[in-house]
Design a protein around this motif. Structure first.
Motif, PDB file in Angstrom:
ATOM      1  N   SER A  80      65.892  98.180  31.393  1.00  0.00           N
ATOM      2  CA  SER A  80      65.603  96.792  31.033  1.00  0.00           C
ATOM      3  C   SER A  80      66.213  95.830  32.052  1.00  0.00           C
ATOM      4  O   SER A  80      65.554  94.889  32.508  1.00  0.00           O
ATOM      5  CB  SER A  80      66.157  96.511  29.628  1.00  0.00           C
ATOM      6  N   ASP A  81      67.468  96.074  32.443  1.00  0.00           N
ATOM      7  CA  ASP A  81      68.134  95.199  33.433  1.00  0.00           C
ATOM      8  C   ASP A  81      67.324  95.138  34.725  1.00  0.00           C
ATOM      9  O   ASP A  81      67.122  94.070  35.302  1.00  0.00           O
ATOM     10  CB  ASP A  81      69.545  95.722  33.764  1.00  0.00           C
ATOM     11  N   LEU A  82      66.851  96.325  35.179  1.00  0.00           N
ATOM     12  CA  LEU A  82      66.111  96.393  36.440  1.00  0.00           C
ATOM     13  C   LEU A  82      64.785  95.626  36.336  1.00  0.00           C
ATOM     14  O   LEU A  82      64.429  94.839  37.220  1.00  0.00           O
ATOM     15  CB  LEU A  82      65.844  97.864  36.796  1.00  0.00           C
ATOM     16  N   LEU A  83      64.047  95.848  35.249  1.00  0.00           N
ATOM     17  CA  LEU A  83      62.733  95.197  35.102  1.00  0.00           C
ATOM     18  C   LEU A  83      62.891  93.685  34.980  1.00  0.00           C
ATOM     19  O   LEU A  83      62.092  92.917  35.535  1.00  0.00           O
ATOM     20  CB  LEU A  83      61.992  95.758  33.882  1.00  0.00           C
ATOM     21  N   ILE A  84      63.927  93.246  34.273  1.00  0.00           N
ATOM     22  CA  ILE A  84      64.148  91.805  34.128  1.00  0.00           C
ATOM     23  C   ILE A  84      64.560  91.198  35.473  1.00  0.00           C
ATOM     24  O   ILE A  84      64.107  90.106  35.836  1.00  0.00           O
ATOM     25  CB  ILE A  84      65.192  91.513  33.022  1.00  0.00           C
ATOM     26  N   ALA A  85      65.381  91.934  36.232  1.00  0.00           N
ATOM     27  CA  ALA A  85      65.785  91.432  37.563  1.00  0.00           C
ATOM     28  C   ALA A  85      64.561  91.286  38.468  1.00  0.00           C
ATOM     29  O   ALA A  85      64.425  90.289  39.188  1.00  0.00           O
ATOM     30  CB  ALA A  85      66.812  92.375  38.193  1.00  0.00           C
ATOM     31  N   GLU A  86      63.651  92.253  38.428  1.00  0.00           N
ATOM     32  CA  GLU A  86      62.414  92.166  39.232  1.00  0.00           C
ATOM     33  C   GLU A  86      61.610  90.934  38.833  1.00  0.00           C
ATOM     34  O   GLU A  86      61.066  90.228  39.678  1.00  0.00           O
ATOM     35  CB  GLU A  86      61.546  93.410  39.017  1.00  0.00           C
ATOM     36  N   LEU A  87      61.538  90.708  37.538  1.00  0.00           N
ATOM     37  CA  LEU A  87      60.760  89.572  37.043  1.00  0.00           C
ATOM     38  C   LEU A  87      61.422  88.247  37.444  1.00  0.00           C
ATOM     39  O   LEU A  87      60.752  87.316  37.914  1.00  0.00           O
ATOM     40  CB  LEU A  87      60.653  89.699  35.514  1.00  0.00           C
ATOM     41  N   GLU A  88      62.727  88.177  37.278  1.00  0.00           N
ATOM     42  CA  GLU A  88      63.438  86.933  37.609  1.00  0.00           C
ATOM     43  C   GLU A  88      63.314  86.581  39.087  1.00  0.00           C
ATOM     44  O   GLU A  88      63.312  85.408  39.451  1.00  0.00           O
ATOM     45  CB  GLU A  88      64.922  87.051  37.233  1.00  0.00           C
ATOM     46  N   ALA A  89      63.202  87.625  39.930  1.00  0.00           N
ATOM     47  CA  ALA A  89      63.160  87.386  41.382  1.00  0.00           C
ATOM     48  C   ALA A  89      61.783  86.915  41.852  1.00  0.00           C
ATOM     49  O   ALA A  89      61.635  86.517  43.004  1.00  0.00           O
ATOM     50  CB  ALA A  89      63.548  88.665  42.118  1.00  0.00           C
ATOM     51  N   ALA A  90      60.774  86.980  40.983  1.00  0.00           N
ATOM     52  CA  ALA A  90      59.396  86.718  41.423  1.00  0.00           C
ATOM     53  C   ALA A  90      59.027  85.241  41.284  1.00  0.00           C
ATOM     54  O   ALA A  90      59.297  84.611  40.265  1.00  0.00           O
ATOM     55  CB  ALA A  90      58.432  87.555  40.593  1.00  0.00           C
ATOM     56  N   ASP A  91      58.366  84.699  42.344  1.00  0.00           N
ATOM     57  CA  ASP A  91      57.790  83.354  42.254  1.00  0.00           C
ATOM     58  C   ASP A  91      56.433  83.403  41.561  1.00  0.00           C
ATOM     59  O   ASP A  91      56.001  82.431  40.955  1.00  0.00           O
ATOM     60  CB  ASP A  91      57.569  82.765  43.655  1.00  0.00           C
ATOM     61  N   LEU A  92      55.766  84.540  41.721  1.00  0.00           N
ATOM     62  CA  LEU A  92      54.424  84.710  41.156  1.00  0.00           C
ATOM     63  C   LEU A  92      54.338  86.122  40.595  1.00  0.00           C
ATOM     64  O   LEU A  92      54.720  87.087  41.268  1.00  0.00           O
ATOM     65  CB  LEU A  92      53.373  84.521  42.265  1.00  0.00           C
ATOM     66  N   LEU A  93      53.856  86.219  39.370  1.00  0.00           N
ATOM     67  CA  LEU A  93      53.688  87.529  38.723  1.00  0.00           C
ATOM     68  C   LEU A  93      52.199  87.831  38.632  1.00  0.00           C
ATOM     69  O   LEU A  93      51.425  86.982  38.164  1.00  0.00           O
ATOM     70  CB  LEU A  93      54.317  87.477  37.319  1.00  0.00           C
ATOM     71  N   VAL A  94      51.806  89.024  39.115  1.00  0.00           N
ATOM     72  CA  VAL A  94      50.408  89.457  38.981  1.00  0.00           C
ATOM     73  C   VAL A  94      50.408  90.765  38.197  1.00  0.00           C
ATOM     74  O   VAL A  94      51.056  91.736  38.597  1.00  0.00           O
ATOM     75  CB  VAL A  94      49.739  89.661  40.355  1.00  0.00           C
ATOM     76  N   ILE A  95      49.690  90.763  37.072  1.00  0.00           N
ATOM     77  CA  ILE A  95      49.566  91.980  36.271  1.00  0.00           C
ATOM     78  C   ILE A  95      48.113  92.442  36.355  1.00  0.00           C
ATOM     79  O   ILE A  95      47.206  91.713  35.953  1.00  0.00           O
ATOM     80  CB  ILE A  95      49.966  91.729  34.798  1.00  0.00           C
ATOM     81  N   ALA A  96      47.893  93.630  36.939  1.00  0.00           N
ATOM     82  CA  ALA A  96      46.549  94.197  37.042  1.00  0.00           C
ATOM     83  C   ALA A  96      46.423  95.277  35.977  1.00  0.00           C
ATOM     84  O   ALA A  96      47.141  96.280  36.013  1.00  0.00           O
ATOM     85  CB  ALA A  96      46.333  94.786  38.432  1.00  0.00           C
ATOM     86  N   THR A  97      45.522  95.078  35.029  1.00  0.00           N
ATOM     87  CA  THR A  97      45.505  95.972  33.867  1.00  0.00           C
ATOM     88  C   THR A  97      44.119  96.122  33.254  1.00  0.00           C
ATOM     89  O   THR A  97      43.339  95.170  33.271  1.00  0.00           O
ATOM     90  CB  THR A  97      46.485  95.433  32.779  1.00  0.00           C
ATOM     91  N   PRO A  98      43.827  97.305  32.712  1.00  0.00           N
ATOM     92  CA  PRO A  98      42.610  97.424  31.902  1.00  0.00           C
ATOM     93  C   PRO A  98      42.867  96.949  30.471  1.00  0.00           C
ATOM     94  O   PRO A  98      44.026  96.783  30.067  1.00  0.00           O
ATOM     95  CB  PRO A  98      42.349  98.937  31.895  1.00  0.00           C
ATOM     96  N   VAL A  99      41.782  96.761  29.724  1.00  0.00           N
ATOM     97  CA  VAL A  99      41.875  96.607  28.264  1.00  0.00           C
ATOM     98  C   VAL A  99      41.841  98.006  27.666  1.00  0.00           C
ATOM     99  O   VAL A  99      41.012  98.827  28.056  1.00  0.00           O
ATOM    100  CB  VAL A  99      40.656  95.812  27.714  1.00  0.00           C
ATOM    101  N   HIS A 100      42.730  98.296  26.742  1.00  0.00           N
ATOM    102  CA  HIS A 100      42.657  99.536  25.957  1.00  0.00           C
ATOM    103  C   HIS A 100      42.612  99.162  24.481  1.00  0.00           C
ATOM    104  O   HIS A 100      43.549  98.536  23.974  1.00  0.00           O
ATOM    105  CB  HIS A 100      43.862 100.446  26.231  1.00  0.00           C
ATOM    106  N   ASN A 101      41.537  99.526  23.833  1.00  0.00           N
ATOM    107  CA  ASN A 101      41.388  99.271  22.390  1.00  0.00           C
ATOM    108  C   ASN A 101      41.721  97.831  22.017  1.00  0.00           C
ATOM    109  O   ASN A 101      42.583  97.562  21.183  1.00  0.00           O
ATOM    110  CB  ASN A 101      42.193 100.297  21.589  1.00  0.00           C
ATOM    111  N   PHE A 102      41.014  96.950  22.698  1.00  0.00           N
ATOM    112  CA  PHE A 102      41.019  95.500  22.425  1.00  0.00           C
ATOM    113  C   PHE A 102      42.309  94.797  22.822  1.00  0.00           C
ATOM    114  O   PHE A 102      42.486  93.610  22.532  1.00  0.00           O
ATOM    115  CB  PHE A 102      40.745  95.186  20.942  1.00  0.00           C
ATOM    116  N   THR A 103      43.245  95.518  23.446  1.00  0.00           N
ATOM    117  CA  THR A 103      44.518  94.866  23.801  1.00  0.00           C
ATOM    118  C   THR A 103      45.108  95.508  25.057  1.00  0.00           C
ATOM    119  O   THR A 103      44.373  96.121  25.828  1.00  0.00           O
ATOM    120  CB  THR A 103      45.485  94.881  22.582  1.00  0.00           C
ATOM    121  N   VAL A 104      46.402  95.340  25.270  1.00  0.00           N
ATOM    122  CA  VAL A 104      47.026  95.862  26.494  1.00  0.00           C
ATOM    123  C   VAL A 104      47.240  97.371  26.378  1.00  0.00           C
ATOM    124  O   VAL A 104      47.442  97.892  25.276  1.00  0.00           O
ATOM    125  CB  VAL A 104      48.388  95.171  26.773  1.00  0.00           C
TER     126      VAL A 104
END
Ligand SMILES: Cc1cc2nc3c(=O)[nH]c(=O)nc-3n(C[C@H](O)[C@H](O)[C@H](O)COP(=O)(O)O)c2cc1C
Length: 219
Positions: A80-104
């Motif tokens: 969790s610490d690592l993922l939050i640090a990655e997120l905090e360091a970003a100016d722009l977040l891009v999430i590339a994802t399919p839909v699975h069963n109507f949601t993420v």
């Protein structure tokens, strides 16, 4: 001029065949070509390297103030610490994802469970949960097999409202969706994804670039 720090999160299990990653790549190329500054990309592929299920320690820590959680579960909140640090360091977040069963997909849901963290990325107030991260432009590049996102809806959309709500909890309100639906009906999904990425870029890229530029200037 400072480099733009971009966090790219890919969510498909399909590796090289992933239409969502391809869609995200097209949008990223358009962003990097037009942003007018160096772009430093951090990549996290949740499809090829899925996150471990959350542990008992992590679930317990969510009930405690942050410092108490760290003291009680030393060394056990690292993912969790690592993922939050990655997120905090970003100016722009891009999430590339399919839909699975109507949601993420479950891969993305796991990432969400690690970054939505009491007393670290959100707090409780009498008015409800309030985000502790500073807002930043977030682009969701989403592909689907069927006719998601049509008006009137052909499939229930638990994807966009869910992501808006849960990212909003941690303070990310500037969320833009780029959609490439209906790929099951295409004989050449990658060509269709490219076509839809070009169409999105023509109509929406300027707005995204303005949001990114405005955010960088305000820092
Ligand atoms: C488990 C699973 C569930 C899916 N659910 C939906 C769905 O609810 N609606 C839809 O339109 N497509 C659905 N699809 C199709 C994918 O969204 C579509 O094939 C997408 O292009 C896959 O992206 P990818 O190539 O990046 O994995 C589903 C696919 C899988 C594997």
């Amino acid at each position: 001029m400072n480099a733009l720090r971009l966090l790219l999160i890919e969510c498909s299990p399909r590796g090289d065949k992933a239409t969502s990653s391809e869609f995200g790549r097209h949008l990223l190329s358009a962003i990097t070509a037009h942003i007018g500054r160096e772009v430093r990309i951090t990549e996290r592929n949740l499809g090829s390297e899925p996150l471990p299920p959350i542990s008992a320690a992590y679930a317990e820590s969510l009930l405690l103030p942050a410092e108490e959680g760290r003291a009680r579960f030393p060394g056990q909140l690292g993912v969790s610490d690592l993922l939050i640090a990655e997120l905090e360091a970003a100016d722009l977040l891009v999430i590339a994802t399919p839909v699975h069963n109507f949601t993420v997909p479950a891969t993305l849901k796991a990432w969400i469970d690690y970054v939505v963290r009491y007393d670290v990325t959100f707090k409780y107030t009498p008015e409800g949960k309030v985000g502790l991260l500073h807002d930043r432009p977030t682009l969701i590049a989403v592909t689907s097999g069927g006719a998601m996102f049509s008006d009137p809806p052909a499939q229930p959309d638990f994807f966009r409202p869910y992501l808006r709500a849960v990212l909003g909890v941690i303070g990310l309100h500037d969320v833009t969706f780029a959609q490439s639906p209906g790929l099951t009906f295409s004989s050449e999904p990658f060509a269709e994804v490219e076509r839809q990425a070009c169409a999105w870029t023509e109509s929406h890229l300027d707005q995204l670039l303005r949001a990114v530029g405005g955010k960088l200037l305000s820092q």
